[in-house]
Enzyme design. Structure first.
Site, PDB file in Angstrom:
ATOM      1  CB  CYS A  41      33.995  13.598   2.407  1.00 44.65           C
ATOM      2  SG  CYS A  41      34.441  11.881   2.620  1.00 44.65           S
ATOM      3  CG  LEU A  42      29.833  12.365  -3.118  1.00 45.16           C
ATOM      4  CD1 LEU A  42      28.849  11.848  -2.081  1.00 45.16           C
ATOM      5  CD2 LEU A  42      29.166  13.456  -3.935  1.00 45.16           C
TER       6      LEU A  42
END
Lengths: 151, 468
Positions: free
Chosen positions: A87-88
């Site tokens: 999750c970036l």
């Protein structure tokens, strides 16, 4: 588009000739859009001394579309789920074609240095992280020892 | 390995700002970097300026703005209509790009002549190759002046040639093993026999490079580059073959670099000055496809003399790409090409991007995909994709995949006891979208190349299309 865009060739050349310290990315023999990546855990983080394997794939629309990056090594991290998905922001909404493989991998390394349990992907890990941070960090250290090959 | 050879060819045609780092003025790499587009990393082609002060290739930024309405560098809001062309930068870049090779060679070879002693590890194998080069030089003079000029170090003549070239080569020849070696700048000069003149610009190139890459580029960029090769060849004719022997290593370079630079500068300067006179071509507008009937869309396309074949989606893509080419060509560019050329570019783009993929897949998933119309796959890569619907309609396949994966697990468990647990395989099911990636790599049973096969077929398809 005559097979590989120049931009990809250029980036690969730079990655090979002038690698980022602690990050290694090698293109696959048969598919130069697929990279085998290793990232060293940052110092003073629960992941230090670990070497994490990742895979990176440049989709057909790269650089208009973000590269696809995934952890292959098991890791205990609130923003990385057990399938290795990350999750970036720069991999999703904040992707811009001015970014490149190098900057993306640096962002991943930075994510290891500063986990963000308030924007979780692995909910159980994030909960642990918020409630008992010490224990979570200890567990992350333990997983690093167990799964991430030593330097 | 034709693929590898082709790749090598491609790699050798890529320039990088760091080429200057090993010259006498490493700071030039900064200039080189600044004149490149942040999207394609190549030299700016028809640069346009955003209101936030950033410059990109016209086509690159327009393509990106079809997806996102923001500046790639600062993420500020941006629309196509805000882009302004930058004739000055455009001429600056083309002028620089045409000088670059000479500049590099000049800075590099003069360094070479001073540090001969340091790089004297000439290997024995290379020398014969250069001998043939030199003997060729003697037999047919005129042709070779051109060849050497465009490809390698022109000034180095006759005997001095041997020393200089072999040094140059040995320095570049530090080869590594494997695929990475391809990227470590081993640009071996092509042997003379394989060179051929391009029928369009008259420069000589390696035959393969000519056929695969250059002809296409030359046709596409023909209009942009025309003044430049014409200049350089006329200069080549004017410049008398220098009779001096060894002492003439540096001198002719200096002479040459003064002469043409005057010539080139005036052309670019003139073009910049004349650029104010704008032609009256109107911008193509974006269309709101949702309110258009199929017939209206077809009418629109045929009014632009574009083909009306294919699905609605393909026609929409066709219009969008043509609109981009059109606006970039007629609104942003100084020297526009005519509509026929634009249509040719559109056709070559369609051949690799907008066709129905020629399919040659082997895996279970791909066979299944073959049976389904491509429309199902629309939006597969984006967030708009209907994951739940996809999961419901293809449960059977996922079940079978899970079974396969579990069997694979059992097998791999025998060899590697502490692998992945079964409930992880179950989770694979939940994350239906990622199925082929995750199953394959979690269990190591199914080879992790489904992703790759697709990209491969794509690559081969586009190769064959460029042959057209």
């Amino acid at each position: 588009m005559a097979s590989l865009p120049k931009r990809i060739i250029k980036e690969t050349e730079r990655l090979v000739l002038d690698p980022v310290p602690g990050i290694n990315a090698v293109p696959h023999e048969d598919n130069l859009r697929y990279f085998q990546v290793t990232i060293e855990g940052p110092q003073q983080s629960p992941y230090e001394d670990g070497v994490f394997e990742l895979e990176l794939f440049l989709p057909d629309d790269y650089p208009m579309e973000a590269p696809k990056v995934r952890f292959l090594t098991k890791i205990y991290h609130p923003n990385i789920d057990r399938l290795g998905r990350i999750c970036l922001d720069v991999l999703k909404a904040n992707w811009s074609p001015a970014l490149q493989i190098r900057t993306v991998l640096l962002s991943v390394q930075a994510l290891l240095a500063s986990p963000n349990p308030n924007d979780p992907l692995a909910n159980d890990v994030a909960e642990d992280w918020l409630k008992h941070e010490d224990e979570a960090i200890a567990k992350a250290r333990e997983w690093t020892k167990q799964y991430a090959s030593r330097k | 390995m034709p693929r590898k050879a082709k790749l090598e060819e491609q790699i050798s045609s890529v320039t990088d700002p760091r080429d200057f780092l090993r010259t006498q003025i490493p700071e030039l790499s900064d200039v080189d970097t600044l004149l490149r587009c942040h999207i394609c990393k190549g030299f700016l082609k028809t640069p346009v300026l955003t209101p936030c002060g950033h410059t990109f290739c016209s086509l690159c930024i327009r393509e990106y703005l079809n997806r996102e309405l923001k500046c790639p560098l600062c993420l500020a809001e941006l629309r196509e209509s805000m882009l302004k062309s930058e004739f000055m930068v455009s001429e600056l870049v083309t002028s620089y790009a045409s000088l670059r090779a000479k500049l590099l060679e000049f800075l590099d070879s003069s360094k070479n002549s001073r540090t001969v002693a340091l790089t004297s590890d000439t290997s024995v194998i290379e020398i014969p190759e250069h001998h043939t080069k030199i003997s060729n030089d003697d037999t047919n003079d005129d042709d070779d002046i051109q060849i050497i000029e465009t490809r390698e170090s022109r000034p180095s003549k006759r005997t001095s040639d041997l020393v200089l070239m072999s040094h140059k080569k040995s320095r570049k020849d530090s080869s590594k093993s494997g695929i990475t070696s391809l990227f470590s700048k081993t640009k071996s000069p092509p042997s003379q026999q394989d060179l051929a003149n391009c029928p369009i610009c008259g420069k000589s190139y390696h035959v393969e490079h000519l056929q695969r890459i250059h002809l296409d580029e030359c046709l596409t960029l023909g209009a942009l580059d025309q003044p430049e090769p014409a200049n350089s060849s006329s200069i080549a004719e004017k410049a008398p073959p220098t009779p001096e022997k060894s002492s003439a290593v540096v001198e002719p370079i200096a002479k040459r670099s003064i002469k043409p630079s005057v010539n080139v500068e005036t052309t670019h300067y003139n073009r910049y000055i004349e650029s104010a006179q704008k032609k009256n071509v109107t911008r193509l507008a974006k269309l709101n496809f949702s309110s258009m009937s199929l017939q209206q869309l077809k009418n629109k396309l045929s009014s632009l003399k574009l083909p009306t074949i294919g699905t609605r989606q393909q026609m929409m893509n066709r219009y969008n790409h043509y609109e981009m080419l059109w606006n970039s060509n007629f609104i942003d560019s100084i020297n526009s090409v005519d509509e026929r050329e634009l249509r040719r570019r559109l056709a070559s783009w369609e051949a690799s991007h907008n066709g129905s993929e020629p399919i040659q897949r082997t895996s279970a998933i791909s066979k299944f995909l073959n049976k389904n119309p491509t429309s199902v796959m629309e939006g597969f890569k984006t967030d708009r994709f209907d994951r739940k619907g996809w999961m419901r309609s293809h449960q059977k396949v996922f079940r079978r995949l899970m079974k396969e994966a579990k069997e694979g697990l059992k097998r791999s468990r025998k060899s590697r006891p502490e692998n992945v647990s079964a409930d992880e395989a179950k989770e694979t099911y939940d994350s239906s979208l990622q199925h082929n990636e995750s199953i394959s790599s979690e269990t190591n049973a199914v080879p992790s190349n489904q992703l790759l096969t697709k990209a491969d077929t794509f690559a081969t398809s586009s190769q064959s299309s460029t042959a057209l």
